[in-house]
Design a protein around this motif. Sequence first.
Motif, PDB file in Angstrom:
ATOM      1  N   GLU A  99       0.629  -1.258  -0.042  1.00 44.07           N
ATOM      2  CA  GLU A  99       0.017   0.021  -0.017  1.00 44.07           C
ATOM      3  C   GLU A  99       0.825   1.270  -0.121  1.00 44.07           C
ATOM      4  O   GLU A  99       0.324   2.490  -0.714  1.00 44.07           O
ATOM      5  N   ILE A 100       1.903   1.252   0.519  1.00 46.72           N
ATOM      6  CA  ILE A 100       2.943   2.230   0.768  1.00 46.72           C
ATOM      7  C   ILE A 100       3.344   2.515  -0.529  1.00 46.72           C
ATOM      8  O   ILE A 100       3.552   3.557  -1.257  1.00 46.72           O
ATOM      9  N   ALA A 101       3.812   1.392  -1.354  1.00 48.38           N
ATOM     10  CA  ALA A 101       4.617   1.261  -2.646  1.00 48.38           C
ATOM     11  C   ALA A 101       3.318   2.199  -3.691  1.00 48.38           C
ATOM     12  O   ALA A 101       3.635   2.971  -4.659  1.00 48.38           O
ATOM     13  N   ASP A 102       2.343   1.703  -3.582  1.00 53.12           N
ATOM     14  CA  ASP A 102       0.966   1.937  -4.353  1.00 53.12           C
ATOM     15  C   ASP A 102       1.017   3.874  -3.945  1.00 53.12           C
ATOM     16  O   ASP A 102       0.690   4.536  -5.022  1.00 53.12           O
ATOM     17  N   GLU A 103       0.993   4.088  -2.868  1.00 54.79           N
ATOM     18  CA  GLU A 103       0.817   5.745  -2.378  1.00 54.79           C
ATOM     19  C   GLU A 103       2.045   6.375  -2.839  1.00 54.79           C
ATOM     20  O   GLU A 103       1.758   7.503  -3.322  1.00 54.79           O
ATOM     21  N   MET A 104       3.004   5.863  -2.870  1.00 49.89           N
ATOM     22  CA  MET A 104       4.098   6.560  -3.053  1.00 49.89           C
ATOM     23  C   MET A 104       4.651   6.531  -4.969  1.00 49.89           C
ATOM     24  O   MET A 104       5.528   7.074  -5.361  1.00 49.89           O
ATOM     25  N   GLY A 105       3.721   5.807  -5.436  1.00 49.63           N
ATOM     26  CA  GLY A 105       3.786   5.778  -7.032  1.00 49.63           C
ATOM     27  C   GLY A 105       4.639   4.491  -7.541  1.00 49.63           C
ATOM     28  O   GLY A 105       4.965   4.651  -8.765  1.00 49.63           O
ATOM     29  N   TYR A 106       4.963   3.726  -6.812  1.00 47.44           N
ATOM     30  CA  TYR A 106       5.713   2.585  -7.380  1.00 47.44           C
ATOM     31  C   TYR A 106       4.585   1.308  -7.801  1.00 47.44           C
ATOM     32  O   TYR A 106       3.758   1.254  -7.107  1.00 47.44           O
ATOM     33  N   SER A 107       5.206   0.898  -8.821  1.00 41.50           N
ATOM     34  CA  SER A 107       4.310  -0.036  -9.564  1.00 41.50           C
ATOM     35  C   SER A 107       4.344  -1.410  -8.675  1.00 41.50           C
ATOM     36  O   SER A 107       3.326  -2.221  -8.992  1.00 41.50           O
ATOM     37  N   SER A 108       5.272  -1.680  -7.792  1.00 39.59           N
ATOM     38  CA  SER A 108       5.056  -2.844  -6.992  1.00 39.59           C
ATOM     39  C   SER A 108       6.058  -2.779  -5.648  1.00 39.59           C
ATOM     40  O   SER A 108       6.761  -1.715  -5.447  1.00 39.59           O
ATOM     41  N   ALA A 109       5.699  -3.324  -4.280  1.00 36.20           N
ATOM     42  CA  ALA A 109       6.384  -3.478  -3.295  1.00 36.20           C
ATOM     43  C   ALA A 109       7.943  -3.779  -3.582  1.00 36.20           C
ATOM     44  O   ALA A 109       8.690  -3.079  -2.918  1.00 36.20           O
ATOM     45  N   ALA A 110       8.223  -4.745  -4.509  1.00 39.07           N
ATOM     46  CA  ALA A 110       9.686  -4.921  -4.956  1.00 39.07           C
ATOM     47  C   ALA A 110      10.254  -3.653  -5.295  1.00 39.07           C
ATOM     48  O   ALA A 110      11.411  -3.343  -4.971  1.00 39.07           O
ATOM     49  N   TYR A 111       9.734  -2.766  -6.053  1.00 43.74           N
ATOM     50  CA  TYR A 111      10.302  -1.444  -6.425  1.00 43.74           C
ATOM     51  C   TYR A 111      10.620  -0.584  -5.436  1.00 43.74           C
ATOM     52  O   TYR A 111      11.676  -0.075  -5.352  1.00 43.74           O
ATOM     53  N   LEU A 112       9.649  -0.665  -4.752  1.00 36.79           N
ATOM     54  CA  LEU A 112       9.738   0.226  -3.540  1.00 36.79           C
ATOM     55  C   LEU A 112      11.043  -0.187  -2.596  1.00 36.79           C
ATOM     56  O   LEU A 112      11.812   0.710  -2.155  1.00 36.79           O
ATOM     57  N   ALA A 113      10.859  -1.491  -2.358  1.00 35.38           N
ATOM     58  CA  ALA A 113      12.034  -1.929  -1.455  1.00 35.38           C
ATOM     59  C   ALA A 113      13.379  -1.738  -2.218  1.00 35.38           C
ATOM     60  O   ALA A 113      14.245  -1.732  -1.084  1.00 35.38           O
ATOM     61  N   THR A 114      13.466  -1.803  -3.290  1.00 34.22           N
ATOM     62  CA  THR A 114      14.659  -1.587  -4.099  1.00 34.22           C
ATOM     63  C   THR A 114      15.302  -0.481  -3.975  1.00 34.22           C
ATOM     64  O   THR A 114      16.331  -0.156  -3.464  1.00 34.22           O
ATOM     65  N   PHE A 115      14.283   0.547  -4.114  1.00 34.24           N
ATOM     66  CA  PHE A 115      14.960   2.134  -3.796  1.00 34.24           C
ATOM     67  C   PHE A 115      15.118   2.250  -2.492  1.00 34.24           C
ATOM     68  O   PHE A 115      16.102   3.035  -2.107  1.00 34.24           O
ATOM     69  N   PHE A 116      14.321   1.639  -1.613  1.00 37.64           N
ATOM     70  CA  PHE A 116      14.409   2.296  -0.211  1.00 37.64           C
ATOM     71  C   PHE A 116      15.692   1.315   0.231  1.00 37.64           C
ATOM     72  O   PHE A 116      16.701   2.193   0.764  1.00 37.64           O
ATOM     73  N   LYS A 117      16.203   0.275   0.155  1.00 39.82           N
ATOM     74  CA  LYS A 117      17.323  -0.396   0.259  1.00 39.82           C
ATOM     75  C   LYS A 117      18.580   0.550  -0.252  1.00 39.82           C
ATOM     76  O   LYS A 117      19.463   0.599   0.304  1.00 39.82           O
ATOM     77  N   LYS A 118      18.413   0.866  -1.672  1.00 40.11           N
ATOM     78  CA  LYS A 118      19.444   1.651  -2.130  1.00 40.11           C
ATOM     79  C   LYS A 118      19.776   2.935  -1.306  1.00 40.11           C
ATOM     80  O   LYS A 118      20.872   3.284  -1.180  1.00 40.11           O
TER      81      LYS A 118
END
Length: 187
Positions: free
Chosen positions: A146-165
């Motif tokens: 849901e956070i990924a969706d709110e932040m405009g990421y197409s999936s939780a995986a993309y959000l996780a990759t960005f956040f880890k970086k």
Amino acid sequence: MRNILHIKNMVCDRCLASVKNILEQQELSYSKVSLGRIELNQEISEEQLRSLEQELNKTGFELVIERSDKIVNGIKALIIEVVYRRGDFKNKKLSEILSEGLHYDYSHLTGMFSKAEDQSIQNFYNKVKTERIKELLEYDELSIAEIADEMGYSSAAYLATFFKKETGLKPSEYKQEFVSRNSLDRI
């Protein structure tokens, strides 16, 4: 003209309320207060300006006098607005939002911002997004998807990759450790 003032370090709704309170204490009538900008109903004297500046400084705000500082402040305010009110910008590119909002070519804005802040607009944008994600993780009201969706990421995986970086941690690790967040006016 001294009826539009630009203020540095305004980053949230509490900042808006604080600045409105200062204006009322100073008995200055305003038509609008937004992030980084005050529209007064009348021009103010140098004495009123100095008094306002002193009160703003007491709470960590600064009047922006230089044209380039006003533009950089405008860039920051727009980026914060984009990150926190994402739905209002209908999937527009950041460069488009900044160019339209500030009425300058994006390449001009990037050069000015980089020179003034020793970082790129994209780097600042990523830092603000990271702090927003941390905030949402700490609230523990939304799933990572849901956070990924709110932040405009197409999936939780993309959000996780960005956040880890950006942080060196997976969102789930951050939720367990709650590493401290950065104040937006310190980014």
